[in-house]
Design an enzyme around this catalytic site. Structure first.
Site, PDB file in Angstrom:
ATOM      1  N   GLY A   1      -3.455  -5.494  -4.026  1.00 15.55           N
ATOM      2  CA  GLY A   1      -3.809  -4.901  -2.739  1.00 15.55           C
ATOM      3  C   GLY A   1      -5.215  -4.321  -2.678  1.00 15.55           C
TER       4      GLY A   1
ATOM      5  N   GLY B   1       0.982 -11.022  -2.018  1.00 18.96           N
ATOM      6  CA  GLY B   1       1.333  -9.911  -1.150  1.00 18.96           C
ATOM      7  C   GLY B   1       0.675 -10.060   0.220  1.00 18.96           C
ATOM      8  N   GLY B   2      -0.412  -9.354   0.417  1.00 21.49           N
ATOM      9  CA  GLY B   2      -1.075  -9.275   1.728  1.00 21.49           C
ATOM     10  C   GLY B   2      -1.296 -10.612   2.421  1.00 21.49           C
TER      11      GLY B   2
ATOM     12  N   ASN C   1       5.599 -12.023  -1.350  1.00 20.04           N
ATOM     13  CA  ASN C   1       6.224 -10.708  -1.418  1.00 20.04           C
ATOM     14  C   ASN C   1       5.740  -9.932  -0.194  1.00 20.04           C
ATOM     15  OD1 ASN C   1       7.134  -8.167  -1.945  1.00 20.04           O
ATOM     16  ND2 ASN C   1       5.924  -7.839  -3.801  1.00 20.04           N
ATOM     17  N   TRP C   2       6.616  -9.849   0.793  1.00 19.50           N
ATOM     18  CA  TRP C   2       6.206  -9.187   2.038  1.00 19.50           C
ATOM     19  C   TRP C   2       6.183  -7.659   1.914  1.00 19.50           C
ATOM     20  CZ3 TRP C   2       9.143 -12.209   6.512  1.00 19.50           C
ATOM     21  CH2 TRP C   2       8.517 -13.437   6.701  1.00 19.50           C
ATOM     22  N   LYS C   3       6.724  -7.147   0.820  1.00 15.55           N
ATOM     23  CA  LYS C   3       6.790  -5.687   0.637  1.00 15.55           C
ATOM     24  C   LYS C   3       7.445  -5.054   1.875  1.00 15.55           C
ATOM     25  CE  LYS C   3       2.939  -6.128  -2.478  1.00 15.55           C
ATOM     26  NZ  LYS C   3       1.731  -5.580  -3.090  1.00 15.55           N
TER      27      LYS C   3
ATOM     28  N   GLU D   1       4.735  -1.490  -7.911  1.00  9.75           N
ATOM     29  CA  GLU D   1       4.962  -0.423  -6.918  1.00  9.75           C
ATOM     30  C   GLU D   1       6.276   0.296  -7.188  1.00  9.75           C
ATOM     31  OE1 GLU D   1       4.281  -3.049  -3.643  1.00  9.75           O
ATOM     32  OE2 GLU D   1       2.156  -3.073  -4.174  1.00  9.75           O
TER      33      GLU D   1
ATOM     34  N   HIS E   1       8.385  -4.731 -10.184  1.00  8.47           N
ATOM     35  CA  HIS E   1       7.085  -4.721  -9.504  1.00  8.47           C
ATOM     36  C   HIS E   1       6.365  -3.397  -9.754  1.00  8.47           C
ATOM     37  CE1 HIS E   1       4.043  -4.780  -6.384  1.00  8.47           C
ATOM     38  NE2 HIS E   1       4.183  -6.100  -6.405  1.00  8.47           N
TER      39      HIS E   1
ATOM     40  N   GLU F   1       0.834  -9.345 -12.976  1.00  8.23           N
ATOM     41  CA  GLU F   1       0.157  -8.683 -11.860  1.00  8.23           C
ATOM     42  C   GLU F   1      -0.578  -7.455 -12.376  1.00  8.23           C
ATOM     43  OE1 GLU F   1       2.195  -9.867  -7.872  1.00  8.23           O
ATOM     44  OE2 GLU F   1       2.957  -7.956  -8.534  1.00  8.23           O
TER      45      GLU F   1
ATOM     46  N   SER G   1      -4.266  -9.815  -5.178  1.00  8.99           N
ATOM     47  CA  SER G   1      -5.356 -10.234  -4.286  1.00  8.99           C
ATOM     48  C   SER G   1      -5.558 -11.754  -4.282  1.00  8.99           C
ATOM     49  CB  SER G   1      -6.650  -9.494  -4.631  1.00  8.99           C
ATOM     50  OG  SER G   1      -6.462  -8.091  -4.450  1.00  8.99           O
TER      51      SER G   1
HETATM   52  P1  13P Z   1      -1.601  -8.460  -2.959  1.00  2.04           P
HETATM   53  O1  13P Z   1      -1.572  -9.986  -2.886  1.00  2.04           O
HETATM   54  O2  13P Z   1      -1.581  -7.821  -1.615  1.00  2.04           O
HETATM   55  O3  13P Z   1      -2.699  -7.999  -3.850  1.00  2.04           O
HETATM   56  O4  13P Z   1      -0.231  -8.021  -3.658  1.00  2.04           O
HETATM   57  C1  13P Z   1       0.150  -8.635  -4.826  1.00  2.04           C
HETATM   58  C2  13P Z   1       1.534  -8.258  -5.146  1.00  2.04           C
HETATM   59  O5  13P Z   1       1.816  -7.109  -5.437  1.00  2.04           O
HETATM   60  C3  13P Z   1       2.558  -9.303  -5.059  1.00  2.04           C
HETATM   61  O6  13P Z   1       3.772  -8.850  -5.600  1.00  2.04           O
END
Ligand code: 13P
Length: 253
Positions: free
Chosen positions: A173, A234-235, A12-14, A100, A98, A167, A213
């Site tokens: 994050g 994510g990251g 998930n590149w956000k 966010e 998600h 999640e 994470s």
């Molecule tokens: P991180 O891997 O950056 O914690 O993000 C997780 C996430 O929200 C994947 O959708």
């Protein structure tokens, strides 16, 4: 341990990467995952990168996903994107619910339910994200929060092709991943509850991911859990080398 479900690792590149940055990622990443067959790989970039990745991933084993969708097929919905548009670009998966979008944008379970229905009707695969906040965990409400998110999100959705991502909000994050045993406890609970909502055999075939994470250093501990079938990353998915390491840690290639 032999799992019946194929591992799925999704990026998930956000809101990260221009088209040029996505092109560099593909150039670095694809050679590093040649021969990886026992893991399904999905990249969910921002909408603006989808056309490029649709072409760039065409002859690869990496599938394409979107981070969001609107529930109508077309119409006067300024700024929105439909399942038909995403299918046109070769997307198979769509992230929905998600944290966010729930917490920053204000999406609620009703909106998430509409999106799930649209994705399901379009024959695409939703990646439904669920998870509790830190205060909810501290007050022992994690199971009930996740149960409600599943119940309300999936209301009236015919037993769909589905991926669920557990999640925990506090792990996203932050660099503080959930304890793998806690991830197992929650993903096991999710599977039990899906069996109640639908049926046991179907629930046994559903892939449940952990997200929050995830890094090359901890992925193996998560996928070693019996009910964790992969990860939503994510990251660490923004770096081609780190994401390839995450994929390869669960692969013999
Ligand atoms: P991180 O891997 O950056 O914690 O993000 C997780 C996430 O929200 C994947 O959708």
């Amino acid at each position: 341990m032999v799992k019946i479900r194929k591992t799925l690792i999704a990026a998930n590149w956000k809101m990260h990467k221009t088209v040029g940055e996505a092109a560099n990622f593909v150039k670095d990443f694809l050679p590093q995952v040649v021969g990886v067959a026992e893991v399904d790989m999905v990249i969910c970039p921002p909408f603006t990168c989808l056309p490029y990745l649709s072409a760039g991933l065409k002859d690869s084993c990496v599938q394409l996903g979107a981070q969001n969708v609107f529930w109508a097929r077309q119409g006067a919905y300024t700024g929105e994107i439909s399942t038909a548009m995403l299918q046109d670009l070769g997307c198979s998966y769509i992230i929905v619910g998600h944290s966010e979008r729930r917490h920053i944008i204000g999406e609620n379970d009703l909106i998430i339910n509409r999106k799930l229905k649209a994705i399901s009707e379009a024959g695409m695969v939703p990646i439904l994200c669920v998870g509790e906040t830190l205060p909810e965990r501290e007050q022992n409400q994690a199971r009930e929060v996740v149960r409600l998110q599943l119940e309300q999100g999936l209301k009236g959705v015919a037993a769909p092709e589905l991926v669920v991502a557990y999640e925990p909000v506090w792990a996203i994050g932050t660099g503080i991943n959930a304890n793998p045993a806690d991830a197992q406890e929650m993903t096991g609970f999710i599977r039990e509850y899906l069996a109640i909502l639908y049926d046991k055999t179907w629930a046994e075939g559903i892939r449940i991911l952990y997200g929050g994470s995830v890094k090359p250093e901890n992925i193996a501990q998560f996928v070693a859990q019996p009910d964790v079938d992969g990860a939503l990353v994510g990251g660490a998915s923004l770096d081609a080398h780190d994401f390839a390491r995450i994929v390869r840690l669960n692969s013999n290639a």
